[in-house]
Design an enzyme around this catalytic site. Structure first.
Site, PDB file in Angstrom:
ATOM      1  N   HIS A 283      51.062  32.282  29.124  1.00 17.40           N
ATOM      2  CA  HIS A 283      50.166  32.587  30.248  1.00 17.40           C
ATOM      3  C   HIS A 283      50.796  32.415  31.642  1.00 17.40           C
ATOM      4  CE1 HIS A 283      46.289  33.461  31.959  1.00 17.40           C
ATOM      5  NE2 HIS A 283      46.498  32.512  32.829  1.00 17.40           N
ATOM      6  N   ASP A 285      50.404  33.209  35.283  1.00 17.49           N
ATOM      7  CA  ASP A 285      49.530  33.766  36.317  1.00 17.49           C
ATOM      8  C   ASP A 285      50.381  34.607  37.261  1.00 17.49           C
ATOM      9  OD1 ASP A 285      46.801  32.742  35.824  1.00 17.49           O
ATOM     10  OD2 ASP A 285      47.829  30.822  35.881  1.00 17.49           O
ATOM     11  N   ASP A 395      41.996  33.760  30.462  1.00 17.32           N
ATOM     12  CA  ASP A 395      41.738  32.894  31.618  1.00 17.32           C
ATOM     13  C   ASP A 395      41.009  33.575  32.763  1.00 17.32           C
ATOM     14  OD1 ASP A 395      41.950  30.650  33.269  1.00 17.32           O
ATOM     15  OD2 ASP A 395      43.824  31.330  34.140  1.00 17.32           O
ATOM     16  N   HIS A 609      43.510  37.804  38.108  1.00 18.62           N
ATOM     17  CA  HIS A 609      42.394  36.856  38.096  1.00 18.62           C
ATOM     18  C   HIS A 609      42.508  35.625  38.983  1.00 18.62           C
ATOM     19  CE1 HIS A 609      44.682  35.228  34.513  1.00 18.62           C
ATOM     20  NE2 HIS A 609      44.450  34.112  35.162  1.00 18.62           N
TER      21      HIS A 609
HETATM   22 ZN   LIG Z   1      45.383  32.278  34.668  1.00 14.44          ZN
END
Ligand SMILES: [Zn+2]
Length: 1119
Positions: A283, A285, A395, A609
């Protein structure tokens, strides 16, 4: 059996907690006893690496530069000699360290040789030719196994690129610390004793079993007993006792844990088996506590590391989402990209997810959500030859009711998230289930029961995958997503070793330990769910939105990104429309396909996100996102102007031939247009001389005109005489103001509160004036601003909390002046002081209407244009309208392609949780024969409770960006009272309010723009919206991908139509002869042709949509 008659030496009963506590001593690298326990044998030898040299990359234009290896001239750098204790910094800076090593010859016969590097930061080691080899993350991952090709005794050079940030940037609790330094703790060459390390892993899992298995179970005591025996057998003076310990561990772990073969064995209690599938991921970001620029480096660091792990562990499967990240890797590190592709062919590195980035799903509009997949799936297909069948979104901050439908439109039937486990009020009740969306489409959902997508693959994570599963009764299987995220580089060898041991434990002990699998893919897992659930038919169903009961501030935080998003979406709609028309009209016009793709990629990137929700650090917005979106708008305008030139030409401006830029598929009536003397001097002059309805607005040098389109789409300037219901403003003797156009009449107090909005035609008062806890007991009415204390428990940019609703001040003391008293538009200006630092000014206006009879009225609403100078701290500004719709139990909120209903009451904790919700262009509170809509131009947060509508305007969180929303803002909203329940007029007004009559005014003497735009007509009830017109993605002059190359020279137009209010509806699509339609296909969201649809000789095509349907037609034109 013989039993001693005499007991000469009594035994004690072990005291469980003392024995269990002792276990930690065995592997504890610190403390008093490490030399007397296993750590003594961790390394056979270890030597410090001397002669380190470092180069700090100089800033470029005052900003951190992050050059690629290939762009650095390593022979001509000014190196600085460094060693352990050196500090890299400050925050964000980039360093390259030159590392020269010589491996002692006698080491070469050993299994593993390592570099042990800890610069307390993220770092990446390269070989001397510039091939990235593996990442380090200070504290999490310090060891690099030297690959075989570098196991030579010659002196050799490596380089380490040191980034001055940690996994989570430079401080997550507030504004990032600009002066953080990263200490080089050590740089060693190590020869580990791998058997000691394996015993360490054995003991870790057995110790956890002893501590964490529940009391009263034999497995717990067996584990404790084995651990105790290992410790008792250990001799710090005899390295052979390591082997003895490993032998003892086999009693519970079995004999296969040193290889992937452990996953081929099973406990012989198949019938009770609960399967947990371990999937590696990391993950990343795409921006958050660090900028995009650093993400590009996080990707290569993390994925290189995973490639190494896949080499060492054949059973290991890693997944990575977000095609944007793949594209960056390909661009900056093509050599690693090709290794990724190699590991894809062995099923070890799998692209997943289908979307361009892991996007927010509350805020992007419908077209954007579709484009996330159009971009993502096409890029993935071009690179890897397949479409994703799962939307991977662990997420994101809540899930729109239209996700199942949009997924199904792009070939996706599976969904994964985990975020709802963060709910701070109610526990989401399901782990594996069918999710039914707005139009009835469903997707198969799994939420990993360990409640994390970055598990450490601990014993407890595996056990929780069973214990926290919400519906094991339906389906005895779950996913475990493990690996450090966000620059931790994904899983470590230790995690895989632990999972091997968890599996060993379940093979021998079974029972309490679920059977963890490695080597399966996410697909395998979903296939198994389908196989065990009658293809999903036996699973429970969740209907509608999956609302995240957390992070409710993200609909409002960073107002500018929200404004950009709405505006950008409108711009891209317009760009695609006019460039499509231009490319049909002229063979000489080259369709700007590459540029348009780039615009969509940037817009979709900003829907990540943390970006559009407003939860990134300031650096992301001010250095990257806002400049990127400014440029996006400028580039879009340029493309529009170029296409309009092709369509019309704009030599001289002649009022008779003027076409204005209505890109909506319906006529516009009585739209007010501001003409600026500085920006459009020629037009300004013409209009000033013309006898049309004209007045000065309060911005200097600006004229206001009313325009309408006729059926040909041509501009018509409305004259004063056209106004049948003139606007006016009057002041009463008691200081109140009356704004009226003879159809509605607003009464506004001397302080700017709307105390009455009377709908004269329908004889209906709209504004409630009863004093309540929410309205206070002063003057009660509409357009009442409130300022709430906004001090959440966690995550300031993300969260606003329920208790804030009880702590607010109504802003009073407004000063009102008449701004204009004109038949076309009359308005007043309300000035309100918010604090010593902040104030707002709102123009409240009403328009004169053209309609000849009241029933045929134009959109009749009160408009608010607000300027706010905002310098607050942890305050939340909202505006409220108490209405006379008292009893509706459901309110309507526009979502992407439809409407989501939410309760207006607080009956249960589930409703209480939705105290702040997301919406798009409107929200609406209606009873069966009358309703009130609030339309907005760039806002997404709000709530309707009881009779009260509240629109959220501005927040002021101080972390992670302490400048968030500080400064000046301008936004618009409107109050639209309407006869009947929520209807298509509100939907259309939402569009009109956002799709401004742009100032791309141009002369169109041949009416080519008008003719072309009129050659695509939707004749249908107004709840059907033709929302998008674009060129076909696969056309030879549009497609940018090798995999979609075509020999055909056909051009096509793609039309998106949706049903906006929730009722099956039929209509007729009509094409003008100018289009030369050859064939029409219905397609999916990826524009893959489905059935060909028949049209008659008048080029008319009957269409039929189900409630909330979204359909796509591809209109192929004759060559
Ligand atoms: Zn995230």
């Amino acid at each position: 059996m013989s039993y001693d008659r005499y007991n000469y030496q009594p035994n004690f009963k072990p005291v469980d907690h003392l024995f269990d506590d002792r276990l930690r001593q065995f592997t504890d690298g610190g403390g008093q006893f490490h030399d007397l326990n296993l750590p003594k044998f961790y390394y056979l030898e270890k030597i410090g690496i001397g002669g380190l040299k470092s180069w700090r990359v100089p800033d470029v234009d005052g900003k951190t530069a992050r050059p690629l290896f290939k762009d650095i001239d390593f022979d001509n750098l000014e190196w600085e000699n460094i060693g352990p204790g050196y500090s890299f910094g400050p925050s964000w800076k980039s360093f390259w360290v030159k590392l020269e090593i010589e491996i002692p010859e006698h080491w070469l016969s050993h299994e593993i040789i390592e570099i042990d590097w800890d610069s307390s930061s993220e770092a990446l080691i390269y070989d001397h030719k510039g091939l990235p080899l593996q990442a380090f993350t200070g504290g999490e991952r310090n060891l690099f196994r030297i690959p075989h090709k570098y196991r030579v005794t010659d002196r050799q050079t490596f380089y380490i690129e040191v980034a001055c940030n940690g996994m989570f940037g430079n401080g997550a609790d507030g504004h990032p610390d600009p002066n953080r330094y990263f200490r080089l703790n050590h740089a060693d060459l190590g020869l580990p004793n791998m058997e000691a390390r394996r015993l360490f892993w054995d003991f870790w899992i057995l110790g956890d079993a002893a501590r964490e298995f529940p009391g009263g179970r034999w497995e717990k005591y067996q584990a404790a007993d084995v651990c105790t025996k290992i410790m008792d057998a250990f001799d710090p003076d005899d390295v052979k006792s390591v082997a003895t310990g490993r032998k003892l561990a086999q009693k519970l772990l079995g004999t296969k844990v040193d290889s992937e073969l452990v996953f081929d064995e099973f406990a012989n209690n198949e019938i009770r088996r609960i399967d947990v599938y371990g999937i590696g991921n990391c993950h990343i970001d795409t921006a958050w506590e660090w900028p995009f620029a650093e993400t590009k480096r996080k990707i290569v660091r993390s994925w290189t590391t995973q490639l190494r792990l896949a080499d060492d562990y054949p059973e290991y499967v890693f997944v990575a989402s977000q095609m944007q990240q793949f594209k960056w890797l390909k661009q900056y590190h093509p050599e690693i990209y090709s290794l990724v592709k190699e590991k894809y062919t062995t099923n070890q590195f799998l692209p997943i997810g289908g979307s361009w980035v892991e996007n927010d799903t509350n805020l992007p509009n419908g077209e954007s959500l579709l484009r996330q997949f159009l971009l993502g799936q096409r890029y993935q297909f071009n690179e890897f030859g397949f479409y994703s069948n799962i939307f991977w979104l662990p997420d994101t901050f809540g899930y729109s009711s239209q996700i199942p439908q949009i997924c199904q439109l792009v070939g996706i039937s599976r969904f994964l998230t985990q975020k709802l486990s963060w709910n701070n009020i109610n526990q989401f009740p399901l782990s594996t289930f069918n999710w039914k969306g707005l139009d009835g489409s469903q997707v198969l959902v799994h939420m990993p029961p360990a409640n994390t997508y970055t598990a450490g693959a601990h014993f407890g994570d595996v056990v929780r995958s069973q214990q926290q599963h919400k519906n094991l009764r339906d389906i005895p299987t779950g996913l475990l997503l493990f690996g450090h995220g966000d620059g931790g580089g994904g899983p470590t060898e230790e995690m895989i070793e632990k999972l091997r041991r968890c599996r060993g434990l379940s093979n021998t002990a079974g029972g309490l330990m679920p059977t963890v699998h490695l080597g399966n893919t996410v697909d395998d897992f979903y296939e198994e769910v389908l196989a065990k659930s009658n293809n999903g038919a036996d699973l429970p169903t969740w209907v509608g939105e999956m609302y995240l009961e957390y992070h409710r501030g993200t609909y409002t935080t960073q107002a500018r990104i929200k404004r950009f998003m709405r505006y950008g979406e409108v711009k891209l709609h317009d760009v695609e429309l006019v460039t499509a028309l231009a490319s049909i009209k002229s063979k000489h016009y080259k369709y700007p396909a590459e540029k348009i793709l780039a615009l969509w990629e940037d817009l979709c990137l900003c829907q990540f996100h943390d970006v559009v929700p407003g939860s990134c650090i300031g650096m992301v917005y001010y250095d990257e996102v806002y400049p990127m979106l400014d440029e996006l708008v400028a580039n879009a305008d340029k493309l529009i102007d170029e296409a309009l030139e092709v369509l019309g030409g704009k030599s001289t401006i002649n009022l008779d031939n003027l076409t204005f830029f209505n890109t909506l598929p319906w006529n516009r009536n009585n739209e007010l247009l501001e003409i600026s003397q500085t920006q459009q001097p020629e037009l300004y002059q013409l209009i000033s001389n013309d006898q049309v309805s004209v007045r000065d607005v309060y911005e200097k040098d600006t004229k206001l005109v009313s325009v309408s389109t006729n059926d040909e789409g041509k501009l018509k300037l409305n004259s004063i005489e056209d106004i049948k219901y003139p606007a006016s403003v009057t002041q009463t003797s008691d200081g109140q103001f009356i704004l009226s156009n003879e159809l509605i009449k607003a009464t506004i107090s001397s302080t700017g509160i709307i105390t009455s909005l009377y709908d004269i035609v329908n004889d209906r008062e709209v504004i409630a004036t009863e004093s309540t806890k929410q309205t206070g007991d002063g003057i009660v009415g509409g357009n009442q601003y409130l300022i709430f204390d906004d001090e959440p428990l966690n995550f300031p940019a993300w969260d606003t909390e329920l208790y804030s609703l009880n702590k607010f001040k109504l802003l009073s003391g407004g000063e009102v002046t008449v701004l204009s008293n004109n038949k076309l538009k009359s308005s007043i200006l309300v000035k309100i002081k918010i604090s010593d630092r902040s104030y707002l000014e709102t123009e409240i206006s009403i328009q004169g209407l053209l309609a000849s009879k009241p029933d045929d009225q134009d959109f009749n609403y009160i408009k608010f244009k607000t300027f706010v100078r905002w310098h607050e701290k942890y305050k939340f500004l909202k505006v409220q309208f108490p209405t006379t719709v008292y009893t509706a139990t459901q309110a309507n909120y526009e979502t992407q392609f439809g409407v989501t209903q939410r309760p207006t009451h607080w009956n249960t904790s589930w409703e209480t949780a939705k105290f702040e919700v997301a919406h798009h262009k409107f929200m609406d509170l209606s009873e069966f024969n009358y309703g009130v809509s609030v339309i907005n131009s760039s806002k997404y947060g709000g709530a309707i409770h009881g009779n009260l509508i509240r629109l959220s305007l501005l927040r002021s969180p101080k972390a992670p960006d302490d400048q968030a929303d500080m400064g000046d803002h301008t936004f618009e909203y409107a109050l639209y009272p309407h006869k009947g329940y929520l209807g298509s007029d509100t939907v259309k007004l939402g569009y009109n309010f956002n799709y401004k009559i742009e100032k791309h005014l141009f002369e169109d003497p041949a009416s080519s723009f008008s003719k072309l735009i009129n050659s695509i007509k939707l004749e249908a009830p107004e709840n059907l919206i033709l929302s998008h017109i674009k060129r076909g993605e696969n056309d030879y002059d549009v497609n940018q991908y090798e995999a979609y190359k075509t020999q055909s020279t056909e051009k096509s137009i793609v039309l998106r139509i949706y049903e906006s209010l929730g009722g099956a509806t039929s209509g007729l699509l009509k094409f003008g002869p100018i289009l030369k339609v050859a064939k029409v296909f219905k397609t999916n969201g990826l524009e893959e042709e489905g059935v060909e649809v028949e049209f008659n000789d008048k080029y008319e095509l009957p269409i039929s949509l189900k409630a909330f349907d979204v359909v796509t037609y591809k209109v192929v034109l004759k060559d």
